[in-house]
Write a protein that holds these residues in place. Sequence first.
Motif, PDB file in Angstrom:
ATOM      1  N   ARG A 133       0.699  -1.043  -0.127  1.00  0.00           N
ATOM      2  CA  ARG A 133      -0.135   0.037   0.059  1.00  0.00           C
ATOM      3  C   ARG A 133       0.760   1.302   0.048  1.00  0.00           C
ATOM      4  NH1 ARG A 133      -2.718  -1.087   4.286  1.00  0.00           N
ATOM      5  NH2 ARG A 133      -1.357   0.304   5.599  1.00  0.00           N
ATOM      6  N   ASP A 134       1.812   1.218   0.793  1.00  0.00           N
ATOM      7  CA  ASP A 134       2.648   2.610   1.027  1.00  0.00           C
ATOM      8  C   ASP A 134       3.501   2.748  -0.314  1.00  0.00           C
ATOM      9  OD1 ASP A 134       1.755   2.840   3.497  1.00  0.00           O
ATOM     10  OD2 ASP A 134       3.723   2.205   4.653  1.00  0.00           O
ATOM     11  N   ALA A 135       3.879   1.806  -0.915  1.00  0.00           N
ATOM     12  CA  ALA A 135       4.754   1.793  -2.231  1.00  0.00           C
ATOM     13  C   ALA A 135       3.792   2.163  -3.326  1.00  0.00           C
ATOM     14  CB  ALA A 135       5.690   0.424  -2.412  1.00  0.00           C
ATOM     15  N   LYS A 136       2.546   1.878  -3.237  1.00  0.00           N
ATOM     16  CA  LYS A 136       1.530   1.866  -4.330  1.00  0.00           C
ATOM     17  C   LYS A 136       2.004   1.113  -5.558  1.00  0.00           C
ATOM     18  CE  LYS A 136       0.326   6.871  -3.254  1.00  0.00           C
ATOM     19  NZ  LYS A 136       0.885   6.946  -1.942  1.00  0.00           N
ATOM     20  N   ILE A 137       2.151  -0.076  -5.288  1.00  0.00           N
ATOM     21  CA  ILE A 137       2.492  -1.350  -6.219  1.00  0.00           C
ATOM     22  C   ILE A 137       1.330  -1.894  -6.285  1.00  0.00           C
ATOM     23  CG2 ILE A 137       4.871  -1.031  -6.067  1.00  0.00           C
ATOM     24  CD1 ILE A 137       4.800  -3.817  -4.563  1.00  0.00           C
ATOM     25  N   ALA A 138       1.404  -2.933  -7.504  1.00  0.00           N
ATOM     26  CA  ALA A 138       0.268  -3.829  -7.441  1.00  0.00           C
ATOM     27  C   ALA A 138       0.538  -5.011  -7.235  1.00  0.00           C
ATOM     28  CB  ALA A 138      -0.393  -4.058  -8.866  1.00  0.00           C
ATOM     29  N   CYS A 139       0.099  -6.182  -6.514  1.00  0.00           N
ATOM     30  CA  CYS A 139       0.514  -7.131  -5.887  1.00  0.00           C
ATOM     31  C   CYS A 139      -0.678  -8.221  -6.147  1.00  0.00           C
ATOM     32  CB  CYS A 139       0.679  -7.299  -4.473  1.00  0.00           C
ATOM     33  SG  CYS A 139       1.174  -8.746  -3.591  1.00  0.00           S
ATOM     34  N   GLN A 140      -0.287  -9.387  -6.840  1.00  0.00           N
ATOM     35  CA  GLN A 140      -1.114 -10.535  -6.967  1.00  0.00           C
ATOM     36  C   GLN A 140      -0.642 -11.809  -6.308  1.00  0.00           C
ATOM     37  OE1 GLN A 140      -4.060 -10.820  -8.903  1.00  0.00           O
ATOM     38  NE2 GLN A 140      -3.112 -11.200 -11.071  1.00  0.00           N
ATOM     39  N   VAL A 141      -1.500 -12.413  -5.496  1.00  0.00           N
ATOM     40  CA  VAL A 141      -1.174 -13.579  -4.679  1.00  0.00           C
ATOM     41  C   VAL A 141      -1.411 -14.844  -5.726  1.00  0.00           C
ATOM     42  CG1 VAL A 141      -1.538 -15.284  -2.738  1.00  0.00           C
ATOM     43  CG2 VAL A 141      -1.624 -12.604  -2.510  1.00  0.00           C
ATOM     44  N   GLY A 142      -0.585 -15.718  -5.777  1.00  0.00           N
ATOM     45  CA  GLY A 142      -0.484 -17.007  -6.798  1.00  0.00           C
ATOM     46  C   GLY A 142      -1.491 -18.180  -6.570  1.00  0.00           C
ATOM     47  N   PHE A 143      -2.765 -17.594  -6.386  1.00  0.00           N
ATOM     48  CA  PHE A 143      -3.827 -18.533  -6.298  1.00  0.00           C
ATOM     49  C   PHE A 143      -4.543 -18.578  -7.559  1.00  0.00           C
ATOM     50  CE2 PHE A 143      -4.222 -17.850  -1.568  1.00  0.00           C
ATOM     51  CZ  PHE A 143      -3.892 -18.928  -1.014  1.00  0.00           C
ATOM     52  N   GLN A 144      -3.783 -19.466  -8.622  1.00  0.00           N
ATOM     53  CA  GLN A 144      -4.298 -19.521  -9.971  1.00  0.00           C
ATOM     54  C   GLN A 144      -5.765 -19.800  -9.981  1.00  0.00           C
ATOM     55  OE1 GLN A 144      -2.232 -18.696 -12.355  1.00  0.00           O
ATOM     56  NE2 GLN A 144      -0.210 -18.649 -11.216  1.00  0.00           N
ATOM     57  N   SER A 145      -6.344 -20.692  -9.267  1.00  0.00           N
ATOM     58  CA  SER A 145      -7.664 -20.811  -9.358  1.00  0.00           C
ATOM     59  C   SER A 145      -8.708 -19.672  -9.428  1.00  0.00           C
ATOM     60  CB  SER A 145      -8.141 -21.799  -8.167  1.00  0.00           C
ATOM     61  OG  SER A 145      -8.200 -21.217  -7.113  1.00  0.00           O
ATOM     62  N   PHE A 146      -8.204 -18.438  -8.850  1.00  0.00           N
ATOM     63  CA  PHE A 146      -8.923 -17.166  -8.798  1.00  0.00           C
ATOM     64  C   PHE A 146      -9.158 -16.715 -10.434  1.00  0.00           C
ATOM     65  CE2 PHE A 146      -8.317 -15.481  -4.317  1.00  0.00           C
ATOM     66  CZ  PHE A 146      -8.533 -16.788  -3.754  1.00  0.00           C
ATOM     67  N   GLY A 147      -8.008 -16.989 -11.336  1.00  0.00           N
ATOM     68  CA  GLY A 147      -8.298 -16.656 -12.604  1.00  0.00           C
ATOM     69  C   GLY A 147      -9.137 -17.484 -13.449  1.00  0.00           C
ATOM     70  N   SER A 148      -9.767 -18.722 -12.932  1.00  0.00           N
ATOM     71  CA  SER A 148     -10.684 -19.577 -13.743  1.00  0.00           C
ATOM     72  C   SER A 148     -11.822 -18.618 -13.885  1.00  0.00           C
ATOM     73  CB  SER A 148     -10.969 -20.668 -12.758  1.00  0.00           C
ATOM     74  OG  SER A 148     -12.038 -21.538 -13.481  1.00  0.00           O
ATOM     75  N   HIS A 149     -12.397 -18.863 -15.151  1.00  0.00           N
ATOM     76  CA  HIS A 149     -13.733 -18.016 -15.620  1.00  0.00           C
ATOM     77  C   HIS A 149     -14.822 -18.796 -14.763  1.00  0.00           C
ATOM     78  CE1 HIS A 149     -11.450 -16.914 -19.352  1.00  0.00           C
ATOM     79  NE2 HIS A 149     -10.824 -16.276 -18.425  1.00  0.00           N
ATOM     80  N   ALA A 150     -14.573 -20.177 -14.339  1.00  0.00           N
ATOM     81  CA  ALA A 150     -15.543 -20.560 -13.544  1.00  0.00           C
ATOM     82  C   ALA A 150     -16.107 -20.083 -12.229  1.00  0.00           C
ATOM     83  CB  ALA A 150     -15.313 -22.050 -13.121  1.00  0.00           C
TER      84      ALA A 150
END
Length: 395
Positions: A125-142
């Motif tokens: 938050r302080d660095a104002k960067i983007a962060c993604q956690v590697g739960f690949q299932s979150f990318g499923s269109h299901a």
Amino acid sequence: MGPTDTTHTTPLPVVLAGARGHGSWHLANIRRLQDQGVVRLAGVCELHPLDETELAAFAAEPPEQSADFGSLLDSTGARAAVICTPIQTHAELALTAAARGVHLLLEKPPAATLTDFERILTGVRDAKIACQVGFQSFGSHAVPAVRALVRTGAIGTVRGYGAAGAWVRDDAYYRRAPWAGRRRIGDTDVVDGVLTNPLAHAVATALELAGSGAAHDIASIETELFRAHDIEADDTSCVRLTTTSGLPVTAAVTLCAEQAGEPYVIVHGDRGRITFWYKQDRVLVQRAGHGPEETVHGRTDLLENLVAHLTHGTALLAPPHRTGAFMRVVEAVRNAPEPAALPSGAWHTAPALTGDGTRRVVRGIDAAVAAAADTLRLFSELGVPWALPTEVSSP
């Protein structure tokens, strides 16, 4: 413009920290996206450099290599980093990247302790960067498809969420790294248990479908942790979370299955159920008055989504705040009593599925895992003989 659109012109320079083991999957994925002009592998951070064979796919433009992550970020001018290193190193590496304004794809679990996770949140938050956690299932269109079915009442009123994972891992799995199967190394927490690492997706995906991924979405947590292997951490466990809306989310998982199966999440309704095999992006809807309906969905890669977020403002699919509830589980497991060793009569050895090693098989565990997901009960409540009353509740 969608998260899979790659019409931007300049490939994003990426550093990969941890390129062996599971990191080799990320290395191949970066190669795939580099071929599409999405990213460029600028550097690899490993204690021991990759050799020519390991980097054969990048022979035409080999990346810089260094064991010093911060220096590598500086020298390569990387804009993003993929961190796939031992769990206990995640926080410091993530903060090293954040201090340089480098965006992150951070493998799961994002940290070994809730305190470290909160440090990461603050640093990001302080660095104002983007962060993604590697739960690949979150990318499923299901995932949005299942949510839409629930929202439109396809299975009536939701009664709870169950997750099941029955995998096979042999003894060599716990010899692959010094931290494998450890709860801690000295004074450093590791928490490499079945719920928190290999089958973490089962827990996190159930919470994501429930719309209860934030830390404040959880009212209570109950754990039952066991081990058949001669390790510190758990290899056969279950957990039940109660959300602030009162719904149960139960996950039962093992690495000592009789037969390896595809992990899944069930959404239980009062007029039907939805089963989601999250590694296969496959959904089965079973409801009153209808025949079974099965669909297979696409998937958006999380690194590709991160690049789309940076270049086009596409929403992140797995931002860290949506994994806070999962980190509550990690913390509950960390603070729980040591996993109970299963009695010798509860398991037997069998040949490994590959190689010459052996594996440990818990008798009846496949049925117990499935029953927990079906009934939303813990092993002890199902009457599993070795599930002694050692349950721990975490408010």
